[in-house]
Design an enzyme around this catalytic site. Sequence first.
Site, PDB file in Angstrom:
ATOM      1  N   ASN A 112     -10.260  -0.346   0.152  1.00 41.65           N
ATOM      2  CA  ASN A 112      -8.697  -0.353   0.685  1.00 41.65           C
ATOM      3  C   ASN A 112      -8.311  -0.375  -0.988  1.00 41.65           C
ATOM      4  OD1 ASN A 112      -6.022  -0.471   0.657  1.00 41.65           O
ATOM      5  ND2 ASN A 112      -5.994  -1.108   3.101  1.00 41.65           N
ATOM      6  N   HIS A 167      -3.118   6.551   2.347  1.00 39.50           N
ATOM      7  CA  HIS A 167      -3.312   6.109   1.446  1.00 39.50           C
ATOM      8  C   HIS A 167      -4.856   4.877   2.330  1.00 39.50           C
ATOM      9  CE1 HIS A 167      -4.931   1.589   1.259  1.00 39.50           C
ATOM     10  NE2 HIS A 167      -3.942   1.188   2.174  1.00 39.50           N
ATOM     11  N   CYS A 180       0.708  -1.133  -0.132  1.00 38.84           N
ATOM     12  CA  CYS A 180      -0.164   0.163   0.005  1.00 38.84           C
ATOM     13  C   CYS A 180       1.058   1.327   0.160  1.00 38.84           C
ATOM     14  CB  CYS A 180      -1.159   0.163   1.075  1.00 38.84           C
ATOM     15  SG  CYS A 180      -1.857  -1.364   1.038  1.00 38.84           S
TER      16      CYS A 180
HETATM   17  O1  UT7 Z   1      -3.470  -0.607   4.068  1.00 38.35           O
HETATM   18  C1  UT7 Z   1      -3.447  -1.575   5.495  1.00 38.35           C
HETATM   19  C2  UT7 Z   1      -4.806  -2.307   5.237  1.00 38.35           C
HETATM   20  N1  UT7 Z   1      -5.415  -2.893   6.847  1.00 38.35           N
HETATM   21  C3  UT7 Z   1      -6.020  -1.958   7.145  1.00 38.35           C
HETATM   22  O2  UT7 Z   1      -5.696  -0.808   7.204  1.00 38.35           O
HETATM   23  C4  UT7 Z   1      -6.105  -2.553   8.070  1.00 38.35           C
HETATM   24  C5  UT7 Z   1      -6.540  -1.958  10.246  1.00 38.35           C
HETATM   25  N2  UT7 Z   1      -7.215  -2.398  10.655  1.00 38.35           N
HETATM   26  C6  UT7 Z   1      -8.617  -2.493  11.324  1.00 38.35           C
HETATM   27  O3  UT7 Z   1      -8.914  -1.116  10.503  1.00 38.35           O
HETATM   28  C7  UT7 Z   1      -9.587  -2.809  11.828  1.00 38.35           C
HETATM   29  O4  UT7 Z   1      -8.994  -3.773  13.001  1.00 38.35           O
HETATM   30  C8  UT7 Z   1     -10.671  -4.069  10.847  1.00 38.35           C
HETATM   31  C9  UT7 Z   1     -11.545  -3.286  10.505  1.00 38.35           C
HETATM   32  C10 UT7 Z   1      -9.687  -4.639  10.454  1.00 38.35           C
HETATM   33  C11 UT7 Z   1     -10.764  -4.655  12.055  1.00 38.35           C
HETATM   34  O5  UT7 Z   1     -11.867  -4.241  13.529  1.00 38.35           O
HETATM   35  P1  UT7 Z   1     -11.722  -4.634  15.041  1.00 38.35           P
HETATM   36  O6  UT7 Z   1     -12.391  -3.128  15.548  1.00 38.35           O
HETATM   37  O7  UT7 Z   1     -10.204  -4.412  14.788  1.00 38.35           O
HETATM   38  O8  UT7 Z   1     -12.337  -5.679  14.796  1.00 38.35           O
HETATM   39  P2  UT7 Z   1     -11.773  -6.843  14.864  1.00 38.35           P
HETATM   40  O9  UT7 Z   1     -10.940  -7.932  14.360  1.00 38.35           O
HETATM   41  O10 UT7 Z   1     -11.383  -7.071  16.473  1.00 38.35           O
HETATM   42  O11 UT7 Z   1     -12.900  -7.916  15.422  1.00 38.35           O
HETATM   43  C12 UT7 Z   1     -14.097  -7.694  16.168  1.00 38.35           C
HETATM   44  C13 UT7 Z   1     -15.643  -8.482  16.007  1.00 38.35           C
HETATM   45  C14 UT7 Z   1     -14.736 -10.091  15.647  1.00 38.35           C
HETATM   46  O12 UT7 Z   1     -16.499 -10.972  16.652  1.00 38.35           O
HETATM   47  P3  UT7 Z   1     -16.048 -11.343  17.974  1.00 38.35           P
HETATM   48  O13 UT7 Z   1     -14.764 -12.349  18.041  1.00 38.35           O
HETATM   49  O14 UT7 Z   1     -15.996 -10.460  19.056  1.00 38.35           O
HETATM   50  O15 UT7 Z   1     -17.521 -11.662  18.240  1.00 38.35           O
HETATM   51  C15 UT7 Z   1     -14.748 -10.566  14.440  1.00 38.35           C
HETATM   52  O16 UT7 Z   1     -15.152 -11.779  14.532  1.00 38.35           O
HETATM   53  O17 UT7 Z   1     -15.477  -8.571  14.571  1.00 38.35           O
HETATM   54  C16 UT7 Z   1     -16.472  -9.288  13.554  1.00 38.35           C
HETATM   55  N3  UT7 Z   1     -15.444  -9.329  13.072  1.00 38.35           N
HETATM   56  C17 UT7 Z   1     -17.020  -8.646  11.944  1.00 38.35           C
HETATM   57  N4  UT7 Z   1     -17.969  -8.770  12.029  1.00 38.35           N
HETATM   58  C18 UT7 Z   1     -19.411  -8.692  10.667  1.00 38.35           C
HETATM   59  C19 UT7 Z   1     -14.365  -9.141  12.174  1.00 38.35           C
HETATM   60  N5  UT7 Z   1     -14.858  -9.227  10.595  1.00 38.35           N
HETATM   61  C20 UT7 Z   1     -15.965  -8.670  10.619  1.00 38.35           C
HETATM   62  C21 UT7 Z   1     -16.942  -8.660   9.369  1.00 38.35           C
HETATM   63  N6  UT7 Z   1     -18.294  -8.002   9.272  1.00 38.35           N
HETATM   64  N7  UT7 Z   1     -16.628  -8.022   7.960  1.00 38.35           N
END
Ligand code: UT7
Length: 319
Positions: free
Chosen positions: A276, A246, A113
């Site tokens: 993204n 980005h 990225c």
């Molecule tokens: O170019 C760089 C690329 N990457 C990025 O920019 C990503 C940077 N990171 C982020 O933007 C965030 O970490 C995410 C958006 C990817 C995730 O957000 P988060 O607040 O860190 O969520 P998490 O991974 O801790 O997941 C929280 C909950 C989980 O459920 P439980 O275990 O709490 O029951 C996940 O299973 O959200 C669940 N979850 C979803 N639910 C609905 C994960 N993905 C999804 C989804 N829809 N798409």
Amino acid sequence: MFSRITGVGSYLPGQAVSNDDLAGRGIATSDEWIVSRTGIRFRHLAEEGETSSDLALQASRRALLAAGLEASDVDLIVVATSTPDYIFPSTACLLQSKLGNHGATAFDVQAVCSGFVYGLTIADKFIRSGSHRRALVVGAEVFSHILDWSDRGTCVLFGDGAGAVVLEASERPGILATALHADGAHHDILSVPGSVCGGKVTGDPFLRMDGQAVFKFAVRVLAEVAGECCEAAGVSPSDIDWLIPHQANTRILEATAKRMKMPMDKVVVTVDRHGNTSAASVPLALDEAVRDGRIRAGQKIMLEGVGGGFTWGAVLLEF
Ligand code: UT7
């Protein structure tokens, strides 16, 4: 000798795909979850046979038209991509062939990225050295082809697209300062840890990510590298007219702006409609803000990338 951007173009494939459309395709997600965690509402997805060089071609034609140049006028083609058409030759060479350019220096840059910011910095250095005069710098990606559509934590985040700029030698800057960094110690927080060997894919061919680690890393380095670039150019962050980081997540954009003490109305945001798009996100956002009249001649623009590697960097320029 300096380098200046003289033309910008971009391209998004197909129709916008909404969060509800993804949920309708059997992904266990919701518009509410995606919007609240990422700000993403839509993304564009390429067809199965549609490649990075196809998207790059459309964006490049638009950038060349904006610069008033023919493809044969450029002597350097740099394509930033992590989703190349082939293992080799480079996507830059395939783009060169599609454009009908013969003889320009052409190569790919792999910095995920941060790729466009890396590519633009490299092209700036070629031009400032006097070896080249007109560069086409492209970020083009089809991340939808490397997503595991059963992994809801990643597949909802990315989209496909391409953005391109023409960079020309000029006595007036142009690019004022650049800064590039990497720390491979963090290679495993965002990767596609597979390869091709003996006619088979070995390892894992899908994008894997530790979202929270990426989030924290991105916020810290985006603010740091912007400060480094400002210092190198002797420009105060308050003098920046437009910040184009980005486009990964609106929460990352907001946190970066806050750390830089910049209001969000100076930040170009496209992640809500593009998702993204990795190396394509910065030139896509730049093109949108140029074409809708927000970015005007003489303004100071900070471009920033951060991504797998980990890599990060910034380019401060006068448009
Ligand atoms: O170019 C760089 C690329 N990457 C990025 O920019 C990503 C940077 N990171 C982020 O933007 C965030 O970490 C995410 C958006 C990817 C995730 O957000 P988060 O607040 O860190 O969520 P998490 O991974 O801790 O997941 C929280 C909950 C989980 O459920 P439980 O275990 O709490 O029951 C996940 O299973 O959200 C669940 N979850 C979803 N639910 C609905 C994960 N993905 C999804 C989804 N829809 N798409």
